[in-house]
Design a protein around this motif. Structure first.
Motif, PDB file in Angstrom:
ATOM      1  N   TYR A 186      30.021  -7.738   2.820  1.00 24.93           N
ATOM      2  CA  TYR A 186      30.929  -7.865   3.962  1.00 24.93           C
ATOM      3  C   TYR A 186      31.033  -6.573   4.776  1.00 24.93           C
ATOM      4  O   TYR A 186      31.975  -6.376   5.520  1.00 24.93           O
ATOM      5  CB  TYR A 186      32.299  -8.372   3.488  1.00 24.93           C
TER       6      TYR A 186
ATOM      7  N   VAL B 175      41.905 -11.950  -2.487  1.00 22.13           N
ATOM      8  CA  VAL B 175      40.996 -10.926  -1.980  1.00 22.13           C
ATOM      9  C   VAL B 175      41.867  -9.856  -1.329  1.00 22.13           C
ATOM     10  O   VAL B 175      42.608 -10.144  -0.383  1.00 22.13           O
ATOM     11  CB  VAL B 175      39.995 -11.499  -0.955  1.00 22.13           C
TER      12      VAL B 175
ATOM     13  N   ARG C 136      34.632 -16.648   1.248  1.00 25.17           N
ATOM     14  CA  ARG C 136      34.128 -16.295  -0.074  1.00 25.17           C
ATOM     15  C   ARG C 136      34.208 -17.477  -1.021  1.00 25.17           C
ATOM     16  O   ARG C 136      35.148 -18.264  -0.953  1.00 25.17           O
ATOM     17  CB  ARG C 136      34.943 -15.135  -0.641  1.00 25.17           C
ATOM     18  N   ASN C 137      33.221 -17.530  -1.876  1.00 26.22           N
ATOM     19  CA  ASN C 137      33.172 -18.625  -2.824  1.00 26.22           C
ATOM     20  C   ASN C 137      33.917 -18.200  -4.096  1.00 26.22           C
ATOM     21  O   ASN C 137      33.323 -17.662  -5.016  1.00 26.22           O
ATOM     22  CB  ASN C 137      31.698 -18.931  -3.114  1.00 26.22           C
ATOM     23  N   LEU C 138      35.218 -18.427  -4.093  1.00 23.40           N
ATOM     24  CA  LEU C 138      36.047 -17.964  -5.207  1.00 23.40           C
ATOM     25  C   LEU C 138      36.894 -19.114  -5.724  1.00 23.40           C
ATOM     26  O   LEU C 138      37.179 -20.057  -4.987  1.00 23.40           O
ATOM     27  CB  LEU C 138      36.965 -16.827  -4.729  1.00 23.40           C
TER      28      LEU C 138
ATOM     29  N   ARG D 234      37.500 -11.584   4.813  1.00 20.06           N
ATOM     30  CA  ARG D 234      38.134 -12.703   4.086  1.00 20.06           C
ATOM     31  C   ARG D 234      39.238 -12.215   3.141  1.00 20.06           C
ATOM     32  O   ARG D 234      39.362 -12.674   2.009  1.00 20.06           O
ATOM     33  CB  ARG D 234      37.082 -13.519   3.322  1.00 20.06           C
TER      34      ARG D 234
ATOM     35  N   VAL E 261      38.799 -10.446  -5.555  1.00 21.03           N
ATOM     36  CA  VAL E 261      37.936  -9.316  -5.184  1.00 21.03           C
ATOM     37  C   VAL E 261      38.798  -8.184  -4.634  1.00 21.03           C
ATOM     38  O   VAL E 261      39.751  -8.415  -3.882  1.00 21.03           O
ATOM     39  CB  VAL E 261      36.929  -9.763  -4.096  1.00 21.03           C
TER      40      VAL E 261
ATOM     41  N   TYR F 190      29.476 -13.472   7.586  1.00 27.42           N
ATOM     42  CA  TYR F 190      30.585 -13.168   6.663  1.00 27.42           C
ATOM     43  C   TYR F 190      31.320 -14.453   6.304  1.00 27.42           C
ATOM     44  O   TYR F 190      32.440 -14.673   6.754  1.00 27.42           O
ATOM     45  CB  TYR F 190      31.557 -12.172   7.291  1.00 27.42           C
TER      46      TYR F 190
END
Ligand code: GLU
Length: 547
Positions: free
Chosen positions: A113, A36, A28-30, A245, A68, A25
């Protein structure tokens, strides 16, 4: 105490490592600043307005920031779970337009996730539970319900704070042999957090809605895992929101008292604390005082209520937005047709004390939303509602879509659309007369002679031509008015009402009663255009017979 031995004793089956979980996990690639967030409801079968308030806040915050939004089902309390509740939950949120990027679905999961149902994550929680035991931050407690009850009663008698803390935390420092003996005897145990907090000490905390708060440290050794190995909300929240995340936890402020414990937990686990958005309750006026909406007392707390009452989703959505951000209404006035996603939502604008739920206001918003819809959309939504809640009416609407749509098109569009419907429930009363089965017998005002009413109806039936435009139609009505000795000059009549038995308004009124069974209706010319020649004449003759 040898905590490694204790950890192995309690969790002999833990196979995963934290490193593996971290890799599974990953962060996150944001883009920078992407939020999130999640909805994390318990599947109780009851979806309420508060869920929507929380959901919309999370949804706006995450999607507005290109982040997200996910759905996590918090099903750790198996006793409260109702069969089919997850389905109800997912369908209801979907109905209200909350779109999840990932999370629990009706028959599984979508996203990287997961699993997104907490009961399926027991193995994951145990990895962290074991580590806390190894580090001496958690320990097993074998107290029975009876012992805990006796403890609480004693605390109450002593006028002390209740809970498992200080000298009452009787399993906190037990020797390993005691634990071994209890385990060997097959006694059930829970895992407790070893709090290092001081119940006298306070600290500051910044909440995105509540602002700067001063809170008291937690000194209670709360339960992390229940005796079935399933975590409490607190522990699950820390582990899940870390691994999933989550950057922002949006939740009801009933969780505020647990916040000091949650902060401790994140620290003990070495997790970065998310930002918190604690939403105040929805309240209503009860006499002269405010109180929280209650599941038991207030049917309007349930989202199913709004559906049954015939509020379009758009209306509920708009209303909630006006509740959440007080500048939403001004924005809407300036941008009447813009998608609400263009509004710049801010959690900072939420009222920290919660909001007063105003049914009259919702109704008003709903009236405007329905007025804004195209006739086709109004037809589709009304029919969907009626099919479920008034099937007889639904069947009539479905039988002739063009007829019903033409009715709903009356006064729609333009700068000042008609606002006849607050909810779909109002529709039958408003437009039912277009259907013969719902047409009421006309009751003509007694101050007019029957002969004069009959004369009006007969004359009109003789000259009526559906091809007339509205001006010609009205000329005919005026001509009949004069023929029966009534006046078309309203001003003159007002000045000298004794001079005529009635006016052109009364003549129109007779026609209206005959054609609609009602004293009020939309523009009569338009109504007759929709009814059509046969139906119109048939109604006039029916009225004549009733005289
Ligand atoms: N399951 C919790 C509730 O329904 C979730 C709170 C949260 O969003 O963390 O209240």
């Amino acid at each position: 105490m040898d905590t490694n031995t204790l950890a192995d004793l309690l969790f002999p089956d833990v196979a995963m490592t934290e490193a593996e979980l971290e890799a599974k996990y990953p962060p996150r690639n944001l883009p920078e600043g992407a939020i999130v967030s999640r909805m994390a409801p318990s599947p109780t079968g009851f979806v309420h307005l508060g869920n929507l308030v929380q959901g919309l806040t999370s949804e706006r915050m995450s999607h507005q920031s290109n982040g997200v939004l996910f759905l996590r089902v918090e099903d750790t309390d198996a006793k409260r779970e109702v069969p089919g509740a997850v389905e109800v939950l997912i369908n209801t949120l979907k109905h209200y337009g909350i779109h999840f990027d990932e999370g629990a679905t009706i028959d599984g999961d979508s996203g990287d996730y997961g699993p997104y149902r907490q009961r399926q994550r027991a193995d994951i929680y145990h990895v962290y539970a074991k580590r806390l035991v190894q580090e001496g931050k958690a320990y097993p407690c074998f107290c029975t319900e009876e012992e805990l009850t006796a403890m609480r009663e004693q605390q109450e008698a002593n006028k002390e704070t209740t809970g498992y803390y200080g000298k009452y935390a009787i399993w906190r420092d037990r020797p390993l042999e005691d634990v071994q003996a209890a385990l060997a005897a097959g006694k059930p145990w829970v895992l407790r957090f070893r709090s290092t907090g001081d119940g006298e000490r306070q600290f500051k905390f910044d909440d995105l809605v509540k602002g700067k708060l001063t809170v008291t440290e937690n000194n209670v050794d709360h339960v992390l895992l229940k005796s079935d190995g399933i975590p409490t909300y607190h522990f699950a929240h820390a582990v899940d929101d870390h691994l999933m995340r989550t950057t922002h936890v949006v939740r009801g402020d009933e969780w505020l008292p647990s916040l000091p414990f949650h902060i401790q937990l994140f620290q003990a686990l070495g997790f970065k604390l998310p930002k918190y958005v604690h939403i105040g309750p929805l309240m209503k006026m009860d006499g002269t005082s405010k109180r929280k909406l209650s599941k038991r007392k207030d049917p309007e707390l349930a989202l199913t209520y709004y559906k049954a009452e015939g509020f379009p989703v758009e209306a509920v959505y708009e209303y909630i937005m006006t509740l959440l951000n007080s500048n939403y209404e001004d924005w809407r006035r300036a941008n009447p047709t813009a998608p609400s996603a263009e509004f710049k939502f801010s959690p900072k604008k939420l009222n920290p004390a919660g909001n007063l739920f105003d049914y009259a206001k919702l109704t008003d918003v709903s009236k405007n939303e329905i007025a804004k819809m195209s006739a086709e959309k109004a037809y589709a939504l009304l029919t969907e509602w009626a099919n479920e809640f008034d099937p007889d009416f639904g069947a009539k609407l479905s039988a002739d879509p063009a007829y019903a749509t033409a009715i709903l098109a009356i006064g729609r569009g333009g700068k000042k659309p008609r606002k006849d419907l607050s909810t779909w429930k109002d529709a039958k009363e408003y437009m039912g007369f277009f259907y013969d089965e719902y047409l009421a017998e006309p009751v003509f005002p007694e101050r007019f002679r029957v002969a004069v009413i009959a004369a009006v109806l007969e004359k009109f039936a003789a000259v009526y031509d559906p091809a007339d435009d509205s001006a010609t139609w009205f000329e005919k009505v005026k001509a009949i008015t004069t023929e029966v000795g009534f006046t078309t000059d309203m001003k003159a009549y007002k000045a000298n009402p004794g001079a005529w038995p009635g006016t052109v308004a009364d003549v129109s009124g007779f026609l209206r009663l005959a054609l609609t069974g009602k004293e009020n209706s939309p523009d009569l010319y338009t109504v007759m255009q929709i009814l059509g020649k046969d139906r119109s004449l048939e109604r006039i003759h029916r009225a004549l017979k009733s005289l």
